[in-house]
Design a protein around this motif. Structure first.
Motif, PDB file in Angstrom:
ATOM      1  N   SER A 123       0.941  -1.369  -0.044  1.00  8.44           N
ATOM      2  CA  SER A 123      -0.106  -0.145  -0.030  1.00  8.44           C
ATOM      3  C   SER A 123       0.856   1.264  -0.108  1.00  8.44           C
ATOM      4  CB  SER A 123      -0.884   0.114   1.102  1.00  8.44           C
ATOM      5  OG  SER A 123      -0.140   0.125   2.353  1.00  8.44           O
ATOM      6  N   ARG A 124       2.225   1.147   0.720  1.00  7.89           N
ATOM      7  CA  ARG A 124       2.996   2.449   0.554  1.00  7.89           C
ATOM      8  C   ARG A 124       3.468   2.562  -0.984  1.00  7.89           C
ATOM      9  NH1 ARG A 124       8.251   2.719   4.610  1.00  7.89           N
ATOM     10  NH2 ARG A 124       8.874   4.886   3.869  1.00  7.89           N
ATOM     11  N   ARG A 125       3.816   1.611  -1.569  1.00  7.23           N
ATOM     12  CA  ARG A 125       4.470   1.548  -2.865  1.00  7.23           C
ATOM     13  C   ARG A 125       3.074   2.059  -3.810  1.00  7.23           C
ATOM     14  NH1 ARG A 125       6.557  -4.256  -3.298  1.00  7.23           N
ATOM     15  NH2 ARG A 125       8.091  -4.128  -2.009  1.00  7.23           N
ATOM     16  N   LYS A 126       2.025   1.758  -3.504  1.00  7.45           N
ATOM     17  CA  LYS A 126       0.810   2.363  -4.277  1.00  7.45           C
ATOM     18  C   LYS A 126       0.798   3.772  -4.162  1.00  7.45           C
ATOM     19  CE  LYS A 126      -2.055  -1.661  -4.813  1.00  7.45           C
ATOM     20  NZ  LYS A 126      -3.038  -2.499  -4.082  1.00  7.45           N
ATOM     21  N   ARG A 127       0.900   4.217  -2.923  1.00  9.71           N
ATOM     22  CA  ARG A 127       0.674   5.731  -2.393  1.00  9.71           C
ATOM     23  C   ARG A 127       1.917   6.546  -3.082  1.00  9.71           C
ATOM     24  NH1 ARG A 127       0.213   5.939   3.848  1.00  9.71           N
ATOM     25  NH2 ARG A 127       1.021   3.746   3.284  1.00  9.71           N
ATOM     26  N   LEU A 128       3.006   6.076  -2.971  1.00  8.17           N
ATOM     27  CA  LEU A 128       4.374   6.559  -3.558  1.00  8.17           C
ATOM     28  C   LEU A 128       4.069   6.758  -5.093  1.00  8.17           C
ATOM     29  CD1 LEU A 128       7.092   4.966  -1.522  1.00  8.17           C
ATOM     30  CD2 LEU A 128       6.383   7.392  -1.403  1.00  8.17           C
ATOM     31  N   GLY A 129       3.488   5.783  -5.670  1.00  9.45           N
ATOM     32  CA  GLY A 129       3.207   5.659  -7.171  1.00  9.45           C
ATOM     33  C   GLY A 129       2.374   6.689  -7.387  1.00  9.45           C
ATOM     34  N   CYS A 130       0.953   6.599  -6.986  1.00 11.24           N
ATOM     35  CA  CYS A 130       0.130   7.709  -7.129  1.00 11.24           C
ATOM     36  C   CYS A 130       0.558   9.249  -6.938  1.00 11.24           C
ATOM     37  CB  CYS A 130      -1.132   7.554  -6.355  1.00 11.24           C
ATOM     38  SG  CYS A 130      -1.982   5.986  -6.442  1.00 11.24           S
ATOM     39  N   ALA A 131       1.247   9.521  -5.855  1.00  7.09           N
ATOM     40  CA  ALA A 131       1.966  10.761  -5.766  1.00  7.09           C
ATOM     41  C   ALA A 131       2.843  11.280  -6.947  1.00  7.09           C
ATOM     42  CB  ALA A 131       2.841  10.851  -4.473  1.00  7.09           C
ATOM     43  N   LEU A 132       3.800  10.232  -7.369  1.00  6.03           N
ATOM     44  CA  LEU A 132       4.627  10.281  -8.495  1.00  6.03           C
ATOM     45  C   LEU A 132       3.949  10.801  -9.827  1.00  6.03           C
ATOM     46  CD1 LEU A 132       7.622  10.440  -9.463  1.00  6.03           C
ATOM     47  CD2 LEU A 132       7.342   8.039  -9.638  1.00  6.03           C
ATOM     48  N   LEU A 133       2.707   9.909  -9.860  1.00  5.62           N
ATOM     49  CA  LEU A 133       2.112   9.938 -11.314  1.00  5.62           C
ATOM     50  C   LEU A 133       1.253  11.488 -11.443  1.00  5.62           C
ATOM     51  CD1 LEU A 133       0.805   9.038 -13.596  1.00  5.62           C
ATOM     52  CD2 LEU A 133      -0.994   7.853 -12.370  1.00  5.62           C
ATOM     53  N   GLY A 134       0.989  11.832 -10.080  1.00  5.86           N
ATOM     54  CA  GLY A 134       0.424  13.163  -9.934  1.00  5.86           C
ATOM     55  C   GLY A 134       1.317  14.273 -10.243  1.00  5.86           C
ATOM     56  N   VAL A 135       2.435  14.110  -9.690  1.00  9.16           N
ATOM     57  CA  VAL A 135       3.574  15.219  -9.940  1.00  9.16           C
ATOM     58  C   VAL A 135       3.858  15.077 -11.412  1.00  9.16           C
ATOM     59  CG1 VAL A 135       5.831  15.551  -9.420  1.00  9.16           C
ATOM     60  CG2 VAL A 135       4.570  15.212  -7.628  1.00  9.16           C
ATOM     61  N   LEU A 136       4.051  14.147 -12.154  1.00  4.65           N
ATOM     62  CA  LEU A 136       4.175  13.961 -13.801  1.00  4.65           C
ATOM     63  C   LEU A 136       3.266  14.555 -14.360  1.00  4.65           C
ATOM     64  CD1 LEU A 136       5.863  10.379 -13.710  1.00  4.65           C
ATOM     65  CD2 LEU A 136       6.949  12.714 -13.821  1.00  4.65           C
ATOM     66  N   ILE A 137       1.708  14.343 -14.069  1.00  7.33           N
ATOM     67  CA  ILE A 137       0.913  14.946 -14.777  1.00  7.33           C
ATOM     68  C   ILE A 137       0.766  16.525 -14.645  1.00  7.33           C
ATOM     69  CG2 ILE A 137      -1.791  14.966 -14.722  1.00  7.33           C
ATOM     70  CD1 ILE A 137      -1.848  12.238 -14.183  1.00  7.33           C
ATOM     71  N   PHE A 138       0.801  17.053 -13.242  1.00  2.00           N
ATOM     72  CA  PHE A 138       1.201  18.592 -13.300  1.00  2.00           C
ATOM     73  C   PHE A 138       2.036  18.917 -14.114  1.00  2.00           C
ATOM     74  CE2 PHE A 138       2.973  21.948 -10.793  1.00  2.00           C
ATOM     75  CZ  PHE A 138       1.885  22.863 -10.958  1.00  2.00           C
ATOM     76  N   VAL A 139       3.241  18.458 -13.999  1.00  6.11           N
ATOM     77  CA  VAL A 139       4.596  18.996 -14.788  1.00  6.11           C
ATOM     78  C   VAL A 139       4.210  18.771 -16.381  1.00  6.11           C
ATOM     79  CG1 VAL A 139       6.907  18.430 -15.599  1.00  6.11           C
ATOM     80  CG2 VAL A 139       6.168  18.351 -13.169  1.00  6.11           C
ATOM     81  N   ALA A 140       3.518  17.796 -16.656  1.00  6.47           N
ATOM     82  CA  ALA A 140       3.318  17.794 -18.070  1.00  6.47           C
ATOM     83  C   ALA A 140       2.252  18.944 -18.518  1.00  6.47           C
ATOM     84  CB  ALA A 140       2.381  16.478 -18.589  1.00  6.47           C
ATOM     85  N   TRP A 141       1.193  19.343 -17.623  1.00  9.17           N
ATOM     86  CA  TRP A 141       0.192  20.261 -17.922  1.00  9.17           C
ATOM     87  C   TRP A 141       0.995  21.394 -17.793  1.00  9.17           C
ATOM     88  CZ3 TRP A 141      -1.216  24.112 -14.277  1.00  9.17           C
ATOM     89  CH2 TRP A 141      -2.356  24.761 -14.719  1.00  9.17           C
ATOM     90  N   LEU A 142       1.888  21.728 -16.932  1.00 11.68           N
ATOM     91  CA  LEU A 142       2.525  22.993 -16.738  1.00 11.68           C
ATOM     92  C   LEU A 142       3.132  23.223 -18.174  1.00 11.68           C
ATOM     93  CD1 LEU A 142       3.015  25.487 -15.143  1.00 11.68           C
ATOM     94  CD2 LEU A 142       4.876  24.379 -14.195  1.00 11.68           C
ATOM     95  N   ALA A 143       4.094  22.219 -18.583  1.00  8.02           N
ATOM     96  CA  ALA A 143       4.954  22.213 -19.946  1.00  8.02           C
ATOM     97  C   ALA A 143       3.861  22.443 -21.103  1.00  8.02           C
ATOM     98  CB  ALA A 143       5.630  21.116 -20.010  1.00  8.02           C
ATOM     99  N   GLY A 144       2.834  22.071 -20.968  1.00 13.30           N
ATOM    100  CA  GLY A 144       1.854  22.175 -22.181  1.00 13.30           C
ATOM    101  C   GLY A 144       1.360  23.718 -22.188  1.00 13.30           C
TER     102      GLY A 144
END
Length: 196
Positions: A123-144
């Motif tokens: 479950s800790r791995r899932k939370r870390l994965g979700c947080a990382l995915l959220g950061v990547l989506i935000f960075v992609a949105w900002l770059a776009g």
């Protein structure tokens, strides 16, 4: 009767420590032993496994009825791996297979609080994965957004409808502080310039 060796958890010192019980063996003098790993024939030393036969010394030892008790610390116990076999040699007493209690090796490998950090839970791995995915989506949105803004700023102006392609119309530029008032009133700059 041949010597028998058994490695059990140390009940007084906790995880990572063990007691090496020697049955049917005279008290070792000096109290040293040799430990060889069956999988590759390596010998255990105070700094890990190697090809040189190295005498190991327990942290403490005593005799309890018909067995010799050698107290081992984490440096030796942590080097043992579950699933591997070991041969123990005691000078003057002989050699035998080392029997290990599964609890000793599982504790030394990080289970049940052996002093090593346990692996992260799923479950800790899932939370870390979700947080990382959220950061990547935000960075992609900002770059776009930056790319769109940059593209709109560098795109050439298209001519107004009804004008010939050869006509050059004056490009209107955006200004936060316009120089003319849309209602036709003089601006602050114009008023200041008209003063004597």
């Amino acid at each position: 009767m041949p010597m028998r060796a058994l490695l059990v958890p140390d009940p007084h010192r906790g995880p990572g420590y063990a007691v090496l019980e020697l049955h049917d063996a005279a008290p070792p003098d000096p109290p040293v032993f040799f430990l060889r790993r069956a999988s590759d024939g390596a010998w255990l030393s105070g700094t890990g496994w190697g090809q040189a036969e190295t005498a190991l010394r327990p942290e403490a030892w005593n005799t309890d009825r018909d067995r010799q008790l050698l107290m081992l610390g984490t440096a030796l116990v942590d080097a043992l791996e579950p699933g591997d076999a070991y041969a123990l040699t005691v000078p003057g007493a002989g050699s035998c297979a080392l029997e290990t209690d599964d609890h000793v090796l599982s504790r030394a490998s990080g289970g049940n609080g052996a002093g090593r950090t346990p692996p992260p839970s799923p479950s800790r791995r899932k939370r870390l994965g979700c947080a990382l995915l959220g950061v990547l989506i935000f960075v992609a949105w900002l770059a776009g957004g930056v790319a769109l803004w940059h593209g709109s700023m560098s795109a050439p102006a298209s001519p107004a409808p009804g004008t010939a392609p050869d006509d050059t119309a004056e490009e209107t530029s955006f200004s936060l502080f316009p120089r003319t008032d849309p209602d036709g009133e003089p601006t602050y700059e114009q008023e200041e310039m008209s003063k004597p």
